[in-house]
Every structure is written in structure tokens, then in C-alpha cells.
Design a protein around this motif. Sequence first.
Motif, PDB file in Angstrom:
ATOM      1  N   PRO A   1       0.799  -1.235   0.000  1.00 49.03           N
ATOM      2  CA  PRO A   1       0.000   0.000   0.000  1.00 49.03           C
ATOM      3  C   PRO A   1       0.830   1.284   0.000  1.00 49.03           C
ATOM      4  N   GLN A   2       1.955   1.294   0.738  1.00 49.67           N
ATOM      5  CA  GLN A   2       2.772   2.508   0.787  1.00 49.67           C
ATOM      6  C   GLN A   2       3.364   2.804  -0.593  1.00 49.67           C
ATOM      7  N   ARG A   3       3.923   1.788  -1.231  1.00 50.44           N
ATOM      8  CA  ARG A   3       4.492   2.002  -2.556  1.00 50.44           C
ATOM      9  C   ARG A   3       3.392   2.339  -3.569  1.00 50.44           C
ATOM     10  N   ALA A   4       2.230   1.715  -3.393  1.00 49.51           N
ATOM     11  CA  ALA A   4       1.099   1.993  -4.299  1.00 49.51           C
ATOM     12  C   ALA A   4       0.728   3.466  -4.235  1.00 49.51           C
ATOM     13  N   SER A   5       0.753   4.029  -3.044  1.00 53.18           N
ATOM     14  CA  SER A   5       0.383   5.425  -2.892  1.00 53.18           C
ATOM     15  C   SER A   5       1.442   6.339  -3.529  1.00 53.18           C
ATOM     16  N   ASP A   6       2.724   5.988  -3.368  1.00 57.21           N
ATOM     17  CA  ASP A   6       3.802   6.757  -4.019  1.00 57.21           C
ATOM     18  C   ASP A   6       3.674   6.702  -5.538  1.00 57.21           C
ATOM     19  N   MET A   7       3.389   5.505  -6.060  1.00 56.88           N
ATOM     20  CA  MET A   7       3.262   5.342  -7.510  1.00 56.88           C
ATOM     21  C   MET A   7       2.074   6.148  -8.031  1.00 56.88           C
ATOM     22  N   GLY A   8       0.986   6.127  -7.262  1.00 55.83           N
ATOM     23  CA  GLY A   8      -0.200   6.890  -7.634  1.00 55.83           C
ATOM     24  C   GLY A   8       0.122   8.373  -7.778  1.00 55.83           C
TER      25      GLY A   8
ATOM     26  N   HIS B   1      -2.166   9.802 -10.538  1.00 55.20           N
ATOM     27  CA  HIS B   1      -3.432   9.086 -10.299  1.00 55.20           C
ATOM     28  C   HIS B   1      -4.234   8.785 -11.565  1.00 55.20           C
ATOM     29  N   VAL B   2      -3.538   8.468 -12.660  1.00 55.14           N
ATOM     30  CA  VAL B   2      -4.296   8.080 -13.862  1.00 55.14           C
ATOM     31  C   VAL B   2      -4.967   6.731 -13.668  1.00 55.14           C
ATOM     32  N   HIS B   3      -4.382   5.880 -12.840  1.00 56.61           N
ATOM     33  CA  HIS B   3      -5.031   4.614 -12.496  1.00 56.61           C
ATOM     34  C   HIS B   3      -4.475   4.071 -11.183  1.00 56.61           C
ATOM     35  N   PRO B   4      -5.167   3.076 -10.590  1.00 60.32           N
ATOM     36  CA  PRO B   4      -4.702   2.540  -9.308  1.00 60.32           C
ATOM     37  C   PRO B   4      -3.484   1.621  -9.475  1.00 60.32           C
ATOM     38  N   PHE B   5      -2.758   1.440  -8.395  1.00 56.28           N
ATOM     39  CA  PHE B   5      -1.590   0.550  -8.385  1.00 56.28           C
ATOM     40  C   PHE B   5      -1.673  -0.422  -7.214  1.00 56.28           C
ATOM     41  N   TYR B   6      -1.013  -1.559  -7.366  1.00 59.17           N
ATOM     42  CA  TYR B   6      -0.860  -2.492  -6.243  1.00 59.17           C
ATOM     43  C   TYR B   6       0.372  -2.102  -5.419  1.00 59.17           C
ATOM     44  N   GLY B   7       1.354  -1.454  -6.081  1.00 60.39           N
ATOM     45  CA  GLY B   7       2.608  -1.120  -5.407  1.00 60.39           C
ATOM     46  C   GLY B   7       3.647  -2.217  -5.566  1.00 60.39           C
ATOM     47  N   ILE B   8       3.740  -2.784  -6.788  1.00 58.71           N
ATOM     48  CA  ILE B   8       4.678  -3.890  -7.037  1.00 58.71           C
ATOM     49  C   ILE B   8       5.836  -3.396  -7.900  1.00 58.71           C
ATOM     50  N   LYS B   9       7.070  -3.766  -7.531  1.00 58.37           N
ATOM     51  CA  LYS B   9       8.259  -3.353  -8.296  1.00 58.37           C
ATOM     52  C   LYS B   9       8.306  -4.072  -9.640  1.00 58.37           C
ATOM     53  N   SER B  10       8.907  -3.413 -10.633  1.00 53.60           N
ATOM     54  CA  SER B  10       8.925  -4.036 -11.962  1.00 53.60           C
ATOM     55  C   SER B  10       9.747  -5.329 -11.983  1.00 53.60           C
ATOM     56  N   ALA B  11      10.780  -5.431 -11.124  1.00 52.21           N
ATOM     57  CA  ALA B  11      11.553  -6.686 -11.066  1.00 52.21           C
ATOM     58  C   ALA B  11      10.651  -7.850 -10.645  1.00 52.21           C
ATOM     59  N   GLU B  12       9.715  -7.567  -9.734  1.00 53.87           N
ATOM     60  CA  GLU B  12       8.787  -8.618  -9.275  1.00 53.87           C
ATOM     61  C   GLU B  12       7.808  -8.984 -10.391  1.00 53.87           C
TER      62      GLU B  12
END
Length: 243
Positions: free
Chosen positions: A25-32, A37-48
Motif C-alpha cells: 500500500p505505501q508504494r502503491a500510494s507513491d506510484m499513484g 493518479h491516472v489509475h490505481p496501483f498495487y505497489g509492485i516493483k517491476s523486477a517482481e
Amino acid sequence: SSMITHPSRVVIRYLDKECKRLRNPQRASDMGNYFKHVHPFYGIKSAELRQLIKQVQEKYRKEWTVCSLLETAETLLQDQYGEKKMLGVYLLGVPYNRKIIQEEPHVIQTMGRFVESYVNDWATCDGLSSQVVRHLITSKPEYIPHVKQWCTSSNDWKQRASCVSLLSFARHGEYNNLILEIVSHVITNSNRFPQLGAGWLLRELSVADEDVVIDFIKKNYHHFSREGLRYAIEKMDVGLRKE
């Protein structure tokens, strides 16, 4: 729908489950915030995300067909979550999978439709352009004119994709005229992402042929946004840039 072919359904279900498990959730909020905020995120790194696609490939690569690959990618791209869109990009970007889809004669039109229908951020746009379309047109240069047509689209992302897909061609001084034709269309769009796409393509072209780019900028100066212009002249020497 019951039309979805195996392994599409299984893969979609697996990726959905994994995205929920890897949620941060913390990373998801940073990404947002970063993506406005064009769309929601899970907060997952691209390596994952790449790791998930690697696991999918280990299990299902032998079963992929043109149809099931494009279907799976489309389902991921039309998802509202940014990570699902990226998974769609990464799936099509796997060299083994690209070789499968490049044999579909309308693959570029399909990519264009994906951009037009499902892309609303620069990361997905540039991912599809540089990881999928660029390689498709490198393997099959006869597809290049289809990508060029995107520059006249009324869709900003399609215009940007026409630029980003040709970056590596510009750097090598191939197709200079075609590239200038693309840029002369896109530069008339004052919106930010097409402008930066056009500037970026000119910047790469300036590595191969600086004079042609300087000439183009002088003739079309009134169309450039300040940011677009800054991109275009970034690789020129300081004296020239001041001019």
C-alpha cells in the motif's frame, strides 16, 4: 468469457492472485502520486512483475499461440491497475513470445488498437513501443509504414508511440525522411506527451545527423513547447543549444 483459450484463463487468474499477494500500500500510494493518479496501483516493483512473467513462461511457453498470447495481453492491458498493464507489456516483450506474434500479419494494427483503447499513461505507452513494437518492426521492416500511420492519429498515445517505437532507428540514421515525416505531424500537437515523444525522437536523430535536426527545428520552431525543444537539443553541444 468462455471463449478465452487455455492457457489465457489460468494465467490471468494466477497473475491476479499474485498481484494481490505482492500488494504494497505505501508504494502503491507513491506510484499513484508519481503517475498523477491516472489509475490505481498495487505497489509492485517491476523486477517482481518480470519474475511473474518468467514463471508464467516456464510453465506455459510451449502452449502459447498467437491467439492466446494476444488475448491474455489484451485482458491485462484493459485492466485498470498499472501493474496489470505492465504485465501485458512484459508478456508480449518476451523474445520467445514476440517471435510467435510477429507472424500474425495484422500484429501492428493490433498493437495500435491496444495503444488506442487501453493506454492512458507514458509507462505503458513507452513499454509497448520499446519492448514490443520496436522489435516487431526490426524483425519485419515491412511493418514500419503501419507504425508511421500512428503519427496522424487523433490519439495522443498513438502519436507518442509512433515516435518511441522508432528511437533506435533514428540513432542509426536509418529512415531519416520517414522519421522527419513522423515528427512533423506529432510536433503540431501541443500536448505534453506527444511533444516529448517528438523531442526525444529528434534528439536521437541528432546523434546520426545533427544538421538535419537543426534545420528542422529552425523551420518548425513555432510548434515546439519549451520542454519539447529542450528534449530535442539535449545531445547537441552547448554553443549550439544557446543559439
